[in-house]
Scaffold this active site. Structure first.
Site, PDB file in Angstrom:
ATOM      1  N   HIS A  93     -11.381  -5.737   8.529  1.00  0.00           N
ATOM      2  CA  HIS A  93     -12.219  -5.600   7.342  1.00  0.00           C
ATOM      3  C   HIS A  93     -13.480  -4.776   7.601  1.00  0.00           C
ATOM      4  O   HIS A  93     -14.399  -4.794   6.782  1.00  0.00           O
ATOM      5  CB  HIS A  93     -12.620  -6.979   6.807  1.00  0.00           C
ATOM      6  CG  HIS A  93     -11.483  -7.769   6.214  1.00  0.00           C
ATOM      7  ND1 HIS A  93     -10.463  -8.275   6.972  1.00  0.00           N
ATOM      8  CD2 HIS A  93     -11.195  -8.116   4.933  1.00  0.00           C
ATOM      9  CE1 HIS A  93      -9.612  -8.940   6.185  1.00  0.00           C
ATOM     10  NE2 HIS A  93     -10.031  -8.847   4.943  1.00  0.00           N
ATOM     11  N   GLU A 107       0.811  -1.219   0.000  1.00  0.00           N
ATOM     12  CA  GLU A 107       0.000   0.000   0.000  1.00  0.00           C
ATOM     13  C   GLU A 107       0.839   1.260   0.000  1.00  0.00           C
ATOM     14  O   GLU A 107       0.464   2.267  -0.612  1.00  0.00           O
ATOM     15  CB  GLU A 107      -0.960  -0.009   1.191  1.00  0.00           C
ATOM     16  CG  GLU A 107      -2.124  -0.994   1.051  1.00  0.00           C
ATOM     17  CD  GLU A 107      -1.745  -2.444   1.297  1.00  0.00           C
ATOM     18  OE1 GLU A 107      -0.611  -2.669   1.770  1.00  0.00           O
ATOM     19  OE2 GLU A 107      -2.556  -3.347   1.014  1.00  0.00           O
TER      20      GLU A 107
END
Ligand SMILES: Cc1ncc(C[n+]2csc(CCOP(=O)(O)OP(=O)(O)O)c2C)c(N)n1
Ligand SMILES: Cc1ncc(C[n+]2csc(CCOP(=O)(O)OP(=O)(O)O)c2C)c(N)n1
Ligand SMILES: [Mg+2]
Ligand SMILES: [Mg+2]
Lengths: 328, 384, 328, 384
Positions: free
Chosen positions: A131, A62
């Site tokens: 999540h 990322e």
């Protein structure tokens, strides 16, 4: 207006498509966004239509995604980075906070950072750890970033186009629990004005103001329905952006209603609700009949799926807060 | 302890074209690199010498200005002039450079104004110059993060179709500078991943100056740093960082690879930071004089001077002119840096965003009002 | 009590020394903390006394420092990580947020994370970019972390010892602008109780409550002096911790004074002051004569050194806020 | 496209001891590795076979349970049993393991209870077992971050004096598992930096299963992954990840190095994820049947079965017992996973901190009160 019924996710897809079509320097970057179309299929079909150089499957890193997007911006490209889930944005936190947010300022406006970071966020989908989180406050505190979250398919479409067109970096938070909700979307409308910084009165009312954004707008609207049935008229303000915050719209509402409840999924402690409450109280001190109350997540990591419905701000908890406000 | 700093592969062969005594080095291994400098005339060499001398003078003046309180901080580049000028001179104008914060010699070659180079250190600007004017990015202080910016920029160059055109005026590459310490950062390694996978036209130019503040290179790696690139499939080379011609040659090779579509290269320039880390640093706490002496004998400027003399390219009149030019640079810095004012208070809010942001606008207005009111209040405040 | 006059920095050194002495599983880790003693010399002499295995010069990688400290904690070691400057903590943000903060919870208490992250923070020292920031809100929002900041040498000494002894991860923010301030420190006192979660009334008063922590406690105290000269009695509450926040102490004060001003160096927007204001307003709604006001940094990156004194909350700006509060 | 996944160095030689047809491979290069498995008896091999079969059964049952809605998600390990069981069997009990989230075979070998292994996937627990009981850490979902935890743990082992004691019951090492995709993360690379510099007793065990969700290994690297370690000065090896004996042998070698003070090793196990990434994934969108067929013929369980038969170590009675054991495992999972309840609501607040935290305590109390009140209110709420 040629409206179509689209899911929230599909509205974003169409917004990305429109952006890719209207400016050939727009790129999409992320993990699995190409052939797979992303784990939520938001970029489905776009690599096929725009090629591997414009819809880029990146290495699994990322910081690398955001860092190279910054470099691409310096070369005149406009990257839209997809972070696969909220909990996985943190490896990129340094690039976002110390580089992306500050590059324009550092250069006295000579360098432009038209980078969008799309993050599916929030809970309620029964997922495993990392999540289901809501990290908006961690971005909104940093100057140089715009932080937005749509609550309807139409806004999702309008706001992603506006985000891609923005010369400033935008953290675009997608309420993943709403991805499959459907509504009319006008794909032919001209790019909407002000959607990145103007709040929206989602439902007018007079007794209490419910302030929400992203996933909790639906919660607030349901609460308003329930309240209406009891004879309480709730106004629902959808902030759309948590940086900047459109305080005039909120303050105007609270001056009329005298009561305010802020609802978000993120933990209340040091969350966006604190900023809203502090500022609304400053501006509406004499108009307030009760302190601004906050409904949101608890000061605990997002819990296991089996407990998430007790963690998330439910319609009932919003109603409870409204009751407390009304009886203050 | 004097040797600790050069423990990591100081015995590894490196590309060298000029020995510390100024003699050309001719080996079978360096033949290809010799070819790359064969076209350089005495005038070219004198130009490099000039860059190095002016960079050294810039360094000395900036250090003095800091001592006098005119700069908040200064990071000396002394000892690294060959690595910076040699690599910088290999660049084409359209190539783009991402420096770290010590590449004053690169900035010299690129033509970034010397006064602008000190705005950051004066605490007057976070950047200081217009990157577009010289294709030279601003200094980056967060170690290693520019490695990703450079790689992304190079990916943009690829998309612009400016790799492998065969036109030396159009083919474009990127060079990113960082230190030995920076190689430990995730971002530098991710930069190598992205560059390798995309075959991006970027040169990773690592100046191994033996120290990351007080930590010797042995705290960052246990094999020579240039090996790092190979693990990512990026061709890698170690060069004598105090040999300006060798630095020119390896960079030229790397740039040719990048320009022609051959992708990234990793260069380790083995050099030495002769000064302190910054003016806040005290190197006597962590390294000894013997080590400093060892490297002082390898001063890159002395080496090029010796080469120029050995090859009859030295010219006393020219040297006197250069002295005068350095003097003038010093004089200009001493004068103009002092004259750099402070930006107006409101500049604090400028360019945070490109488009209006409600909170910035409100706070700007508030502060303006506040300053106006308290201006009048001054007497009252003192009374408090 | 055998008090000595020590600088703030030296008080931390002595706290670290005491911790290293009392528990051989305590380690210090960071960049340049060994032979150099750290760029602020806080660890000066400790490597000499405790060896290279306990005072460890690490590679230049903050994620690596915190990530390996987590591993060391799993093996029973207690690491104190030094981050060289506030602006350089972000490469470690992922390890702090997704791993360090959540490891205990994830394991249902089977794993313990006694890790301290020391961060010199705040401005006023004329530094370049990234060397003057106040990131406390970015940690305080994350459950699992304790976030503290001392304001006096004695607290610095007591709190670092308590942080090292804590079974929870602690973000220990050192107001670097105060490093050279001196005060009496009792090095022989028994480990202090409650210093990681109890606020301290730094100065009693009755007309207005000034809430501060770390570097702004001194500012608030100076403002209180100035106010006293004018006949206004200000109570100064030093929070010590921003996670948890000791609201009973603040609320007790505000119930008495009816007015509250929060002061921190970090930007006000989405800062810690929002949480304090929101919560104090909830608890003191009928006692408040004016809204809680906030004084702090602006929503802009920390500016160049030449402008920092206009950016930082000055005594004058605190007085201005108190004036506004009093005239509400 | 069928070959794209195996582009990165599929032609690179790897350590192999058993061919896909079950025949022993005898080459000059693998002699040292053959020595490392020479002591393994037929019973040892059957034990590995059992682990692999039970792991496969576990996988199938978990997948079925997910389909039935009993699990929120499941990450299949099918195809990677040899890499996991082979490496796992090389470990000493005191060695500590950091798995990623797909190492069900490692957990099988370490003795983590099968039901506990599914608590995370059921959404009932973020972890599920006591790491101390089996020296096996919890699953880590943030890709690559456990590489640093493992390195730090190994640095702790060094400080405990448990490296190079010469006592096989005391010398301790760490193995960290991660995937091909994870090699792109900064944290994995920083793990290599810290391990190399500290000479830490840690084995980096990368299962290159050809895919990171939908991305082939070519999106992560352009040279074989095992090369990565070498750039950090960490000895590296590629092994046939579908050959349980080869995986055992290279891990044993790496552990011996770690135990004796030789420091870290990087192992790339070249294998294949035969199933979907997780039960949410649809591999037909990104890879083709030809590739899956290619690897199906290299099924690691079939290979070990063939070896056992070829060497007369197969025993029908034993095989029948194993069938029954797998049956019983399946039955137990189907029953006990369904019986896993939900934790009480208040568990949400447990163990956020070890010591009291005012906000947690208040919110816990508030929610308890709220739940009590609304319990009574249920009817009223429905009315709303
Ligand atoms: C992320 C980050 N961590 C720490 C620092 C503080 N710091 C500034 S320079 C430096 C050492 C850099 O060493 P190296 O990369 O070898 O470059 P050199 O200074 O030797 O040119 C450190 C630790 C920083 N600027 N950024
Ligand atoms: C930091 C981070 N980014 C993204 C993800 C989402 N994600 C989960 S698994 C995965 C692919 C991992 O590939 P690999 O490392 O090869 O392991 P494999 O799944 O193949 O075993 C991704 C992108 C994540 N878990 N963590
Ligand atoms: Mg260095
Ligand atoms: Mg994989």
């Amino acid at each position: 207006m040629t409206a179509q019924k689209l899911t929230f996710a599909r509205a974003i897809t169409e917004g990305l498509r429109a952006s890719l079509e209207s400016d050939e320097r727009v790129l999409l970057m992320g993990e699995d966004i190409g052939r797979l179309g992303g784990v939520f299929r938001v970029t489905d079909g776009l690599q096929k239509d725009f090629g591997e150089d414009r819809v880029v499957d990146t290495p699994l890193a990322e910081s690398g995604i955001v860092g190279t997007a910054i470099g691409l911006a310096l070369r005149g490209y406009r990257s839209v980075c997809e972070i696969q889930f909220d909990g996985f944005v943190f490896p990129a936190f340094d690039q976002i906070t110390t580089q992306l947010a500050k590059m324009r300022y550092r250069s006295r406006g000579r360098l432009e950072m038209p980078v969008v970071i799309r993050i599916p966020y929030g809970g309620g989908i029964g997922a495993v750890e990392h999540h289901s989180e809501s990290p908006e406050a961690l971005f909104a505190h940093t100057a140089g970033l715009r932080v937005v979250s749509p609550s309807t398919p139409q806004d999702a479409y309008d706001m992603i186009r506006a985000a891609v067109a923005s010369p400033d970096p935008v953290i675009y938070l997608e309420p993943k629990g709403r991805y499959w909700s459907k509504d009319d979307v006008d794909l032919d409308a001209a790019p909407a004005e002000g959607v990145l910084d103007r709040a929206r009165v989602a439902r007018p009312g007079s007794d209490v103001t419910l302030v929400a954004y992203g996933p909790t707008v639906a919660t607030a609207l349901k609460a308003a329905d329930a309240l209406a049935a009891e004879g309480t008229s709730a106004e629902v303000v959808d902030l759309r952006a948590v940086s900047p915050i459109d305080f005039p719209t909120v303050v105007d509402s609270v001056r009329r209603t005298g009561r305010c409840v802020v609802v978000h999924e993120a933990p209340v402690f040091h969350g966006v609700g604190g900023e809203v409450a502090a500022r609304v109280t400053e501006e509406c001190f004499y108009a307030l009949e009760a302190p601004v109350l906050r409904v949101g997540g608890f000061h605990a990591p997002y819990p296991v799926a089996k407990l998430e419905h007790d963690y998330l701000p439910s319609v009932e908890r919003v109603l409870d807060a409204v009751d407390r406000s009304l009886s203050f | 302890m004097g040797t600790e700093a050069t423990d990591v592969g100081s015995d590894v062969p490196l590309v060298q074209l000029v020995a510390p005594d100024g003699a050309r080095v001719t080996t079978a291994e360096n033949a290809a690199y010799r070819d790359r400098v064969a076209h350089l005339t005495g005038e070219d060499l004198r130009r490099m010498y000039r860059d190095m001398v002016l960079t050294r003078r810039f360094d000395d003046e900036a250090t003095a200005l800091q001592r006098q309180g005119e700069l908040a901080l200064y990071a000396q580049g002394k000892g690294q002039e060959a690595a910076q000028v040699g690599s910088g001179r290999a660049l084409a104008p359209q190539d783009y450079v991402f420096p770290s914060y010590r590449e004053h010699g690169v900035l010299q070659v690129r033509g970034v104004d010397p006064v602008d180079r000190l705005r950051l250190f004066r605490g007057e600007d976070h950047g200081g110059w217009d990157p577009a004017a010289t294709n030279t990015h601003l200094y980056t202080l967060v170690i290693g993060s520019q490695a990703l910016h450079a790689t992304g920029y190079a990916m943009g160059v690829q998309r612009d179709g400016l790799v492998g055109t065969g036109d030396p005026g159009r083919d474009t590459a990127v060079v990113v500078y960082f230190g030995d310490g920076a190689t430990s950062q995730g971002d530098v390694n991710e930069g190598l991943v992205f560059a390798a996978v995309n075959n991006a036209p970027v040169v990773f130019f690592c100046q191994n100056n033996q120290w990351a503040i007080s930590e010797p290179t042995t705290r960052q790696a246990r094999v020579p740093i240039y090996k790092r690139g190979e693990g990512f499939g990026v061709p890698s080379v170690r060069v004598d960082g105090n040999d300006v011609l060798a630095c020119y040659a390896v960079t030229a090779e790397a740039l040719e690879r990048a320009h022609s579509g051959g992708g990234p290269t990793f260069v380790e320039a083995f050099t030495y930071r002769m000064g302190a880390h910054t003016t806040s640093d005290d190197p006597t706490r962590y390294r000894d004089r013997a080590e400093e002496d060892y490297w002082r004998k390898r001063d890159p400027i002395d080496r090029l001077a010796a080469l120029l003399r050995a090859e009859d390219a030295w010219d006393d009149a020219w040297a006197a002119e250069l002295d005068a030019e350095a003097e003038a640079l010093g004089e200009r810095l001493r004068r103009e840096v002092r004259e750099l004012g402070a930006p107006p208070t409101s500049a604090m809010f400028d360019e945070v965003y490109a488009t209006p942001h409600a909170q910035v606008d409100e706070e700007r207005a508030w502060l303006a009002r506040y300053e106006e009111e308290t201006q009048g209040d001054e007497s009252q405040e003192v009374a408090r």
